[in-house]
Design an enzyme around this catalytic site. Structure first.
Site, PDB file in Angstrom:
ATOM      1  N   GLY A   1       0.826  -1.197   0.000  1.00 32.49           N
ATOM      2  CA  GLY A   1       0.000   0.000   0.000  1.00 32.49           C
ATOM      3  C   GLY A   1       0.859   1.243   0.000  1.00 32.49           C
TER       4      GLY A   1
ATOM      5  N   PRO B   1      -5.553  -4.208  11.812  1.00 31.34           N
ATOM      6  CA  PRO B   1      -6.459  -5.266  12.270  1.00 31.34           C
ATOM      7  C   PRO B   1      -6.180  -6.645  11.692  1.00 31.34           C
ATOM      8  CG  PRO B   1      -7.693  -3.294  11.681  1.00 31.34           C
ATOM      9  CD  PRO B   1      -6.292  -3.113  11.168  1.00 31.34           C
ATOM     10  N   ILE B   2      -5.447  -6.730  10.577  1.00 29.36           N
ATOM     11  CA  ILE B   2      -5.183  -8.047   9.991  1.00 29.36           C
ATOM     12  C   ILE B   2      -3.737  -8.493  10.177  1.00 29.36           C
ATOM     13  CG2 ILE B   2      -7.046  -7.777   8.310  1.00 29.36           C
ATOM     14  CD1 ILE B   2      -4.873  -7.311   6.166  1.00 29.36           C
TER      15      ILE B   2
ATOM     16  N   HIS C   1       4.243   0.594  12.656  1.00 33.99           N
ATOM     17  CA  HIS C   1       3.413   1.117  13.754  1.00 33.99           C
ATOM     18  C   HIS C   1       3.372   0.036  14.821  1.00 33.99           C
ATOM     19  CE1 HIS C   1       0.315   3.066  16.026  1.00 33.99           C
ATOM     20  NE2 HIS C   1      -0.669   2.275  15.631  1.00 33.99           N
TER      21      HIS C   1
ATOM     22  N   ASP D   1       0.743   8.153  18.898  1.00 34.66           N
ATOM     23  CA  ASP D   1       0.142   8.128  17.567  1.00 34.66           C
ATOM     24  C   ASP D   1      -1.374   7.990  17.662  1.00 34.66           C
ATOM     25  OD1 ASP D   1       0.747   7.747  14.509  1.00 34.66           O
ATOM     26  OD2 ASP D   1      -0.656   6.154  15.006  1.00 34.66           O
TER      27      ASP D   1
END
Length: 333
Positions: free
Chosen positions: A26, A84-85, A108, A191
């Site tokens: 991405g 989330p994945i 992150h 963050d």
């Protein structure tokens, strides 16, 4: 004061001597993979079967394999799929391919900070996070500059984790601008707080409340949109360039006086107290668990909130007004 590291502090040969897998392609994934490749690093991209990003990555000269194949080949694995994945990708494709001495990298820290991913003791766990979107990271790299990064080591199994993180950061141009040393805990908590209380949640709520106050008082939605949303960019750009000082130097004295006397009436002690509650819910894992439950439960509330705001008068007004602005790209709105 923060510790800063630059090109002279980082040894590019460290990452050049490793095999890197970038999982995901991405915004950040493409910038990391392409820039590392151009820095002489052995890179492969891990994408699931049927990924729409596969053709793009291959067109840009990268070798694409499945996440499990990428993890098996590599000894540095950067996970850049959505938060989330990540745990699912880790369990299904990465966990069983890790060997002692490997390094697991993140952009992150959420999944490490809150224990959704628990790496084995024999691997380094590091973070390199550019403080800018992927397209900017890539453009700055190609222009011989860089975007500042933050770097952290949660688990230093080899004793060389931070040197490896700095080398990785150098490979994507980060040390040209500067790398700030942090921790997974500090990065994750600040963050999330910034996103929720200021940048996204706080700003969106402030804009909507201001817009609603004006329209409920009988002012035209178009005028309210200009005053409460459109002109926000002008102010934020000034703050981005030179902090509050440049913003206040650039606005009228009338606006500056209003800033001083009215701002504290909007962001009150009660607001700050609520911010502290938000921070506490981030720190104790309440937010992270609630978000994971919402995501894996089908995103019902998420989609309700999204639809509600999409139909807000602020949004419908803005879509029409932006048609008048030739300089605004509203193709994805």
């Amino acid at each position: 004061m923060a510790e800063l590291f630059y090109d002279a502090d980082a040894d590019l040969s460290i990452i050049q001597g490793r095999k890197v897998a970038v999982i995901g392609y991405g915004s950040q994934g493409h910038a990391h993979a392409l820039s590392l490749r151009d820095s002489g690093v052995d890179v492969r991209v891990g994408l699931h079967e049927g990924s729409k990003s596969k053709a793009k990555a291959e067109e840009q000269g990268l070798r694409v394999v499945t996440p499990s194949e990428a993890a098996a080949e590599a000894d540095v694995i950067m996970i850049l799929v959505p938060d989330p994945i990540q745990a699912q990708v880790y369990e299904e494709s990465i966990k069983d391919n890790l060997k002692d001495g490997d390094a697991l990298f993140f952009g992150h820290g959420l999944n490490i900070r809150f224990g959704f991913i628990k790496p084995p003791a024999g691997v380094d766990v590091c973070m390199v996070a550019p403080k800018g979107p992927g397209h900017l990271v890539r453009r700055q790299y190609e222009e011989g500059r860089g975007v500042p990064c933050i770097a952290a080591v949660e688990q230093d199994a080899t004793g060389n984790g931070f040197a490896l993180a700095l080398s990785y950061a150098k490979g994507i141009g980060g040390t040209r601008a500067g790398v700030i040393k942090t921790t997974f805990t500090e990065e994750t908590e600040t963050d999330l707080f910034g996103e929720q209380a200021v940048l996204c949640g706080g700003t969106a709520a402030l804009v909507k409340a201001g817009f609603e106050t004006l329209t409920e008082a009988g002012y035209q939605p178009e005028i309210a949109y200009f005053e409460c949303l459109h002109e926000l960019k002008l102010i934020v750009d000034l703050m981005y360039e030179g902090g509050l000082e440049k913003m206040r130097w650039s606005i009228s004295e009338t606006a500056e006086w209003g800033d001083y006397v009215t701002g504290p009436r909007i962001i009150t002690d009660a607001t700050k107290a609520e911010m502290k509650k938000v921070l506490a819910e981030i720190q104790d894992g309440t937010f992270a668990q609630a978000w994971m439950d919402e995501y894996h439960g089908g995103l019902k509330k998420y989609n309700e909130y999204k639809t509600q705001d999409e139909n807000h008068l602020l949004e419908t007004t803005g879509k029409e007004l932006r048609k008048l602005m030739s300089w605004v790209n509203d193709e994805e709105a």
